[in-house]
Write a protein that holds these residues in place. Structure first.
Motif, PDB file in Angstrom:
ATOM      1  N   THR A 156       0.836  -1.210   0.000  1.00 15.97           N
ATOM      2  CA  THR A 156       0.000   0.000   0.000  1.00 15.97           C
ATOM      3  C   THR A 156       0.865   1.254   0.000  1.00 15.97           C
ATOM      4  O   THR A 156       0.611   2.205  -0.747  1.00 15.97           O
ATOM      5  CB  THR A 156      -0.920   0.003   1.236  1.00 15.97           C
ATOM      6  N   GLN A 157       1.891   1.263   0.833  1.00 13.90           N
ATOM      7  CA  GLN A 157       2.795   2.405   0.861  1.00 13.90           C
ATOM      8  C   GLN A 157       3.504   2.570  -0.475  1.00 13.90           C
ATOM      9  O   GLN A 157       3.676   3.690  -0.966  1.00 13.90           O
ATOM     10  CB  GLN A 157       3.820   2.249   1.977  1.00 13.90           C
ATOM     11  N   ALA A 158       3.898   1.456  -1.086  1.00 14.84           N
ATOM     12  CA  ALA A 158       4.557   1.518  -2.391  1.00 14.84           C
ATOM     13  C   ALA A 158       3.644   2.169  -3.424  1.00 14.84           C
ATOM     14  O   ALA A 158       4.091   3.011  -4.224  1.00 14.84           O
ATOM     15  CB  ALA A 158       4.947   0.110  -2.842  1.00 14.84           C
ATOM     16  N   ASP A 159       2.374   1.826  -3.412  1.00 14.98           N
ATOM     17  CA  ASP A 159       1.423   2.419  -4.351  1.00 14.98           C
ATOM     18  C   ASP A 159       1.315   3.935  -4.160  1.00 14.98           C
ATOM     19  O   ASP A 159       1.244   4.692  -5.133  1.00 14.98           O
ATOM     20  CB  ASP A 159       0.040   1.789  -4.177  1.00 14.98           C
ATOM     21  N   LEU A 160       1.306   4.377  -2.917  1.00 12.73           N
ATOM     22  CA  LEU A 160       1.205   5.812  -2.638  1.00 12.73           C
ATOM     23  C   LEU A 160       2.438   6.559  -3.126  1.00 12.73           C
ATOM     24  O   LEU A 160       2.341   7.661  -3.691  1.00 12.73           O
ATOM     25  CB  LEU A 160       1.016   6.030  -1.130  1.00 12.73           C
ATOM     26  N   LEU A 161       3.611   5.958  -2.926  1.00 11.24           N
ATOM     27  CA  LEU A 161       4.842   6.598  -3.387  1.00 11.24           C
ATOM     28  C   LEU A 161       4.887   6.687  -4.912  1.00 11.24           C
ATOM     29  O   LEU A 161       5.321   7.697  -5.467  1.00 11.24           O
ATOM     30  CB  LEU A 161       6.053   5.817  -2.882  1.00 11.24           C
ATOM     31  N   VAL A 162       4.459   5.637  -5.575  1.00 11.24           N
ATOM     32  CA  VAL A 162       4.450   5.629  -7.035  1.00 11.24           C
ATOM     33  C   VAL A 162       3.526   6.728  -7.564  1.00 11.24           C
ATOM     34  O   VAL A 162       3.833   7.392  -8.564  1.00 11.24           O
ATOM     35  CB  VAL A 162       4.030   4.248  -7.562  1.00 11.24           C
ATOM     36  N   LYS A 163       2.422   6.946  -6.889  1.00 13.23           N
ATOM     37  CA  LYS A 163       1.509   8.029  -7.286  1.00 13.23           C
ATOM     38  C   LYS A 163       2.221   9.380  -7.192  1.00 13.23           C
ATOM     39  O   LYS A 163       2.124  10.219  -8.098  1.00 13.23           O
ATOM     40  CB  LYS A 163       0.264   8.015  -6.404  1.00 13.23           C
ATOM     41  N   VAL A 164       2.964   9.602  -6.110  1.00 11.13           N
ATOM     42  CA  VAL A 164       3.707  10.860  -5.938  1.00 11.13           C
ATOM     43  C   VAL A 164       4.742  11.020  -7.044  1.00 11.13           C
ATOM     44  O   VAL A 164       4.898  12.099  -7.630  1.00 11.13           O
ATOM     45  CB  VAL A 164       4.393  10.891  -4.557  1.00 11.13           C
ATOM     46  N   LEU A 165       5.463   9.944  -7.347  1.00 15.77           N
ATOM     47  CA  LEU A 165       6.509  10.008  -8.365  1.00 15.77           C
ATOM     48  C   LEU A 165       5.937  10.246  -9.751  1.00 15.77           C
ATOM     49  O   LEU A 165       6.525  10.962 -10.567  1.00 15.77           O
ATOM     50  CB  LEU A 165       7.327   8.710  -8.339  1.00 15.77           C
ATOM     51  N   ASN A 166       4.803   9.660 -10.039  1.00 18.92           N
ATOM     52  CA  ASN A 166       4.161   9.883 -11.336  1.00 18.92           C
ATOM     53  C   ASN A 166       3.789  11.346 -11.509  1.00 18.92           C
ATOM     54  O   ASN A 166       3.985  11.940 -12.570  1.00 18.92           O
ATOM     55  CB  ASN A 166       2.905   9.016 -11.460  1.00 18.92           C
ATOM     56  N   GLU A 167       3.263  11.947 -10.466  1.00 19.58           N
ATOM     57  CA  GLU A 167       2.867  13.354 -10.536  1.00 19.58           C
ATOM     58  C   GLU A 167       4.089  14.251 -10.702  1.00 19.58           C
ATOM     59  O   GLU A 167       4.026  15.299 -11.349  1.00 19.58           O
ATOM     60  CB  GLU A 167       2.076  13.725  -9.283  1.00 19.58           C
ATOM     61  N   ALA A 168       5.230  13.816 -10.154  1.00 17.24           N
ATOM     62  CA  ALA A 168       6.466  14.600 -10.279  1.00 17.24           C
ATOM     63  C   ALA A 168       6.966  14.629 -11.718  1.00 17.24           C
ATOM     64  O   ALA A 168       7.756  15.504 -12.087  1.00 17.24           O
ATOM     65  CB  ALA A 168       7.544  14.037  -9.365  1.00 17.24           C
ATOM     66  N   GLY A 169       6.508  13.681 -12.538  1.00 15.30           N
ATOM     67  CA  GLY A 169       6.905  13.655 -13.933  1.00 15.30           C
ATOM     68  C   GLY A 169       6.447  14.871 -14.714  1.00 15.30           C
ATOM     69  O   GLY A 169       6.944  15.132 -15.816  1.00 15.30           O
ATOM     70  N   ASP A 170       5.525  15.631 -14.128  1.00 10.03           N
ATOM     71  CA  ASP A 170       5.033  16.844 -14.793  1.00 10.03           C
ATOM     72  C   ASP A 170       5.919  18.059 -14.510  1.00 10.03           C
ATOM     73  O   ASP A 170       5.682  19.136 -15.061  1.00 10.03           O
ATOM     74  CB  ASP A 170       3.597  17.151 -14.329  1.00 10.03           C
ATOM     75  N   ILE A 171       6.911  17.903 -13.642  1.00  4.22           N
ATOM     76  CA  ILE A 171       7.786  19.026 -13.308  1.00  4.22           C
ATOM     77  C   ILE A 171       8.737  19.275 -14.480  1.00  4.22           C
ATOM     78  O   ILE A 171       9.572  18.433 -14.804  1.00  4.22           O
ATOM     79  CB  ILE A 171       8.590  18.741 -12.028  1.00  4.22           C
ATOM     80  N   LYS A 172       8.619  20.410 -15.102  1.00  7.85           N
ATOM     81  CA  LYS A 172       9.425  20.728 -16.280  1.00  7.85           C
ATOM     82  C   LYS A 172      10.900  20.846 -15.923  1.00  7.85           C
ATOM     83  O   LYS A 172      11.274  21.545 -14.990  1.00  7.85           O
ATOM     84  CB  LYS A 172       8.936  22.037 -16.899  1.00  7.85           C
ATOM     85  N   GLY A 173      11.728  20.140 -16.688  1.00  7.92           N
ATOM     86  CA  GLY A 173      13.169  20.210 -16.511  1.00  7.92           C
ATOM     87  C   GLY A 173      13.748  19.208 -15.534  1.00  7.92           C
ATOM     88  O   GLY A 173      14.965  19.072 -15.435  1.00  7.92           O
ATOM     89  N   LEU A 174      12.894  18.503 -14.796  1.00 16.94           N
ATOM     90  CA  LEU A 174      13.388  17.521 -13.827  1.00 16.94           C
ATOM     91  C   LEU A 174      13.931  16.290 -14.561  1.00 16.94           C
ATOM     92  O   LEU A 174      13.301  15.801 -15.499  1.00 16.94           O
ATOM     93  CB  LEU A 174      12.261  17.092 -12.892  1.00 16.94           C
ATOM     94  N   PRO A 175      15.111  15.797 -14.184  1.00 19.68           N
ATOM     95  CA  PRO A 175      15.621  14.572 -14.811  1.00 19.68           C
ATOM     96  C   PRO A 175      14.624  13.430 -14.646  1.00 19.68           C
ATOM     97  O   PRO A 175      13.799  13.429 -13.723  1.00 19.68           O
ATOM     98  CB  PRO A 175      16.910  14.287 -14.034  1.00 19.68           C
ATOM     99  N   ARG A 176      14.702  12.460 -15.535  1.00 25.00           N
ATOM    100  CA  ARG A 176      13.830  11.291 -15.441  1.00 25.00           C
ATOM    101  C   ARG A 176      14.068  10.570 -14.121  1.00 25.00           C
ATOM    102  O   ARG A 176      15.207  10.246 -13.767  1.00 25.00           O
ATOM    103  CB  ARG A 176      14.094  10.332 -16.606  1.00 25.00           C
ATOM    104  N   LEU A 177      12.993  10.319 -13.387  1.00 26.96           N
ATOM    105  CA  LEU A 177      13.100   9.636 -12.107  1.00 26.96           C
ATOM    106  C   LEU A 177      13.067   8.125 -12.303  1.00 26.96           C
ATOM    107  O   LEU A 177      12.206   7.595 -13.008  1.00 26.96           O
ATOM    108  CB  LEU A 177      11.956  10.053 -11.176  1.00 26.96           C
ATOM    109  N   ASP A 178      14.017   7.455 -11.696  1.00 27.92           N
ATOM    110  CA  ASP A 178      14.075   6.007 -11.753  1.00 27.92           C
ATOM    111  C   ASP A 178      14.362   5.511 -10.345  1.00 27.92           C
ATOM    112  O   ASP A 178      14.378   6.297  -9.394  1.00 27.92           O
ATOM    113  CB  ASP A 178      15.168   5.562 -12.734  1.00 27.92           C
TER     114      ASP A 178
END
Length: 234
Positions: A156-178
């Motif tokens: 459950t915690q993993a799912d919540l973190l993945v949601k946060v990381l997906n939303e961070a993908g909209d930050i312009k100029g941020l390197p690809r998160l892996d």
């Protein structure tokens, strides 16, 4: 000497001088590897525990050293005596990557780190950004991923973190998160693969462990994630 912790992937360790002597004694002094290892030792930088091959004898540990760009940018692999290692610690906390990012991304990055923290995750930076933070040498290149180590206690915690990381993908100029989700039972799963697996978009997922790899079929994911939850509870 402090008693060594159980070795896991991504642990960082230092070596006693005796261990370094053993490592260097097996190499040709004129070789590139020897020269790099001598410099690494002199700097007091750590080595990282890698996946352990099954043929290692008891008391041995496989570790890696990723060399910076100016040193040839290759990965050296060593077998060392575990008894002569000292636990050094972990990779830097995620917020320290701010110093390697453009100024205009600073606030967005710190906000992301705070969101991960709010979900109970003390994220760390490894890969190119992590090693540049540790050594001050050049590792990050144009297009380098920003690798996050994400300790989690449950699916459950993993799912919540993945949601946060997906939303961070909209930050312009941020390197690809892996990076990887690290469960208490030593299972590690790339967070992007976890997302595909949990959604049913992928039928299998690769699970990395210190002692090897395995493929988990989607048909078994409910049972497996239940095991992850129960391993935390115990």
């Amino acid at each position: 000497m402090n008693a060594p912790l159980p070795a896991r992937r991504h642990h960082l360790i230092t070596l006693e001088s005796t261990a370094w002597d053993q490592v260097l004694a097996d190499l040709e002094p004129a070789s590139h590897a020897y020269q790099c290892l001598r410099r690494w030792h002199a700097k007091g930088w750590p080595l990282v525990v890698s996946r352990q091959p099954g043929e290692l004898s008891s008391g041995q540990l496989q570790v890696g050293i990723p060399l910076p760009t100016d040193w040839g940018r290759q990965r050296l692999s060593l077998i060392i005596p575990h008894a002569l290692s000292l636990t050094w610690g972990g990779f830097p906390p995620a917020h320290e990557a701010q110093t390697l990012l453009p100024v205009f991304l600073a606030q967005d990055w710190l906000s992301l780190c705070q969101q991960l923290q709010a979900q109970g995750c003390k994220a760390q930076i490894y890969g190119s950004y992590g090693w540049e933070l540790i050594t001050g040498q050049g590792y990050v290149r144009e297009g380098s991923d920003l690798d996050l180590m994400l300790p989690v206690q449950s699916a459950t915690q993993a799912d919540l973190l993945v949601k946060v990381l997906n939303e961070a993908g909209d930050i312009k100029g941020l390197p690809r998160l892996d990076g990887e989700l690290l469960f208490p039972n030593d299972d590690a799963i790339a967070w992007r693969e976890w997302q595909q697996w949990r959604s049913g978009a992928s039928s299998k997922v690769m699970i990395k462990r210190t002692d090897g790899l395995r493929i988990q079929a989607h048909s078994d994911w409910s049972e497996h994630t239940s095991t992850l939850e129960s391993s935390h509870a115990t």
